[in-house]
Design a protein around this motif. Structure first.
Motif: not given
Length: 491
Positions: A238-248
């Motif tokens: 999982t990724l914590s990102l500036p505008y939301g989050h993601g999964i890679v």
């Protein structure tokens, strides 16, 4: 390197892919710029000119070659091997800071004035921060156009453009095709994978060779349950990102890393790609690293046996610092257990439709509010952890792509419970210092003794002076002599 005309010409004429990203070839007659390994017939020498960046080529009025797609070449390894202001600026621009905070925000992070940063980048790269960010926006736009079905208006703003008109003009200028034409060409291409709604699929290039065993083995073996996993031949997290989050999901292949990204907000695409490339150390120059390490006759057999080892890094420096403290003087399994408890208690829950990921790693602010008594750690370790997260949360300690490696080391060593091992492992894997070294590490000392290298920290450090500035890569080769799960791809 772009100023060494003779060397650049030789690289272009031999189509040497090792120099992709080091410089770009602009052809005066066609007004096209290419990577050194472009498959077309090399132009006449008198028609070649060389630039240090794609942005400089675009600023000079050249457009990207449709065959070799120079805008997608690996980044220059200089920006990972240096810690000066220009290198730190390039890492931040690649991470999307200019799009989010503007040039003043970039300058503020580096402690310089806007004018100083612009002057330094222009002198070394032939383009200022705005031009460099514009080139990156164009590449992000191309990825969204070719790999998703997002409407063009949404692509424009997701890529960081201020208006649809600017988006259209930039794409036409850089790629000599309108956005719609780019999408049509991609749809006709047989190599374009079928689209999955909400998923962006792309290929991450790198300089060969690349040895995936210790790279993916380390990430998988030390992965925090719920945040990271190895599934179907891919490392997922999982990724914590500036505008939301993601999964890679990242899958190693002989000539690229397959990347599948699910993002809650497409504006995070640039930073997600940047952080994945950083984590896998994909912009390294393995030939230069391995050639230097081979000068030591005791290291040479290790390099020859499995060349191209990278340093497994992280997508979040603050996260790794917390995990480094949890891993002090305990096994890999115990460190994963401690981290998983923190994640379950303080991390944000997410949905993962394709796997078993459940949480984002908790932010420093969330961890600063935890009750130390709830931690199943010795009292001294609890003090170390709470002091660290407190410093990260209040901003007195900043760890990231813009960190000055020497200053960060000094700040870390001043914290209670931080010794040389913890500081250096953070410098190596979180800050990306290619010369970080762990002479007191037990695995290092054991491997050194087996090879006939000095096994005491002082003597090993003295011997390792010849490995500089690539001692962090020497650590990977020495660690790999042990039959530990971190050195093998999972089944």
């Amino acid at each position: 390197m772009h100023t060494d005309t003779e060397r650049c010409v030789r690289a272009v004429q031999s189509k040497d892919a090792r120099f992709d990203g080091w410089f770009f070839t602009a052809v005066l007659t066609t007004r096209i710029y290419c990577r050194p390994s472009c498959p077309v017939v090399p132009p006449k020498v008198e028609n070649m000119t060389f630039y240090p960046s794609a942005a400089a080529c675009q600023q000079a009025g050249f457009r990207a070659c449709k065959r070799c797609r120079p805008d997608t070449s690996p980044g220059s390894p200089e920006w990972n091997a240096r810690a000066d202001a220009v290198a730190r600026a390039m890492r931040l621009i690649r991470d999307g800071v200019v799009d989010r905070e503007g040039v003043p925000g970039l300058a503020s992070r580096l402690g310089y004035s806007t004018r100083q940063i612009e002057r330094q980048l222009l002198a070394e790269l032939g383009a200022g921060p705005l031009a460099l960010a514009r080139a990156q926006r164009a590449q992000t736009a191309r990825l969204l156009i070719e790999t998703t079905g997002i409407p063009m208006a949404e692509v424009a703003f997701a890529a960081g453009f201020a208006s649809i008109r600017t988006f259209n003009d930039t794409v036409r200028e850089v790629f000599a095709l309108a956005p719609g034409e780019l999408r049509t060409r991609a749809a006709r291409s047989r190599s374009t994978p079928p689209r999955t709604p909400g998923v962006i699929a792309l290929r991450l290039p790198y300089r060969a060779p690349l040895n995936p065993s210790n790279l993916f083995g380390h990430l998988a073996a030390t992965g925090v349950p719920g945040v990271e996993e190895w599934r179907d031949g891919a490392y997922r997290r999982t990724l914590s990102l500036p505008y939301g989050h993601g999964i890679v999901a990242l899958t190693p292949h002989p000539d690229h890393i397959a990347c599948r990204l699910f993002l809650t907000d497409p504006r995070d695409l640039t930073i997600a790609i940047s952080r994945c490339r950083w984590m896998l150390d994909l912009d390294a120059d393995p030939v230069a690293v391995d050639d230097q390490l081979r000068t030591d006759p005791l290291l040479a057999p290790l390099v020859d046996k499995a060349p191209g080892r990278r340093v497994p890094r992280t997508v979040d420096a603050a996260e790794f610092a917390v995990r480094a403290v949890l891993g002090q003087q305990v096994s890999t399994a115990a460190a994963r257990t401690h981290a998983a408890r923190l994640v379950t208690a303080h991390g944000q829950a997410i949905d993962d439709p394709e796997g078993g990921l459940t949480h984002l790693f908790p932010s420093s602010a969330a961890l600063a509010a935890l009750d130390p008594q709830a931690l199943a750690l010795p009292r001294s370790r609890r003090t170390t952890l709470t002091t660290l997260v407190g410093a990260l949360a209040d901003g007195s300690l900043r760890l990231g792509l813009d960190s000055d490696w020497g200053e960060a080391r000094a700040q870390l060593i001043a914290l209670p419970g931080f010794g040389p091992w913890t500081v250096e492992v953070i410098a190596m894997r979180a800050l990306g210092d290619p010369d970080a070294f762990l002479p007191g590490d037990l695995g290092m000392r054991r491997a050194a003794a087996d090879l006939g290298l000095p096994s005491t920290p002082a003597a090993l450090t003295e011997r390792a002076a010849a490995w500089r500035p690539w001692r962090a890569y020497a650590v990977q080769y020495l660690w790999a002599t042990d039959d530990h799960p971190i050195n093998h791809l999972p089944a």
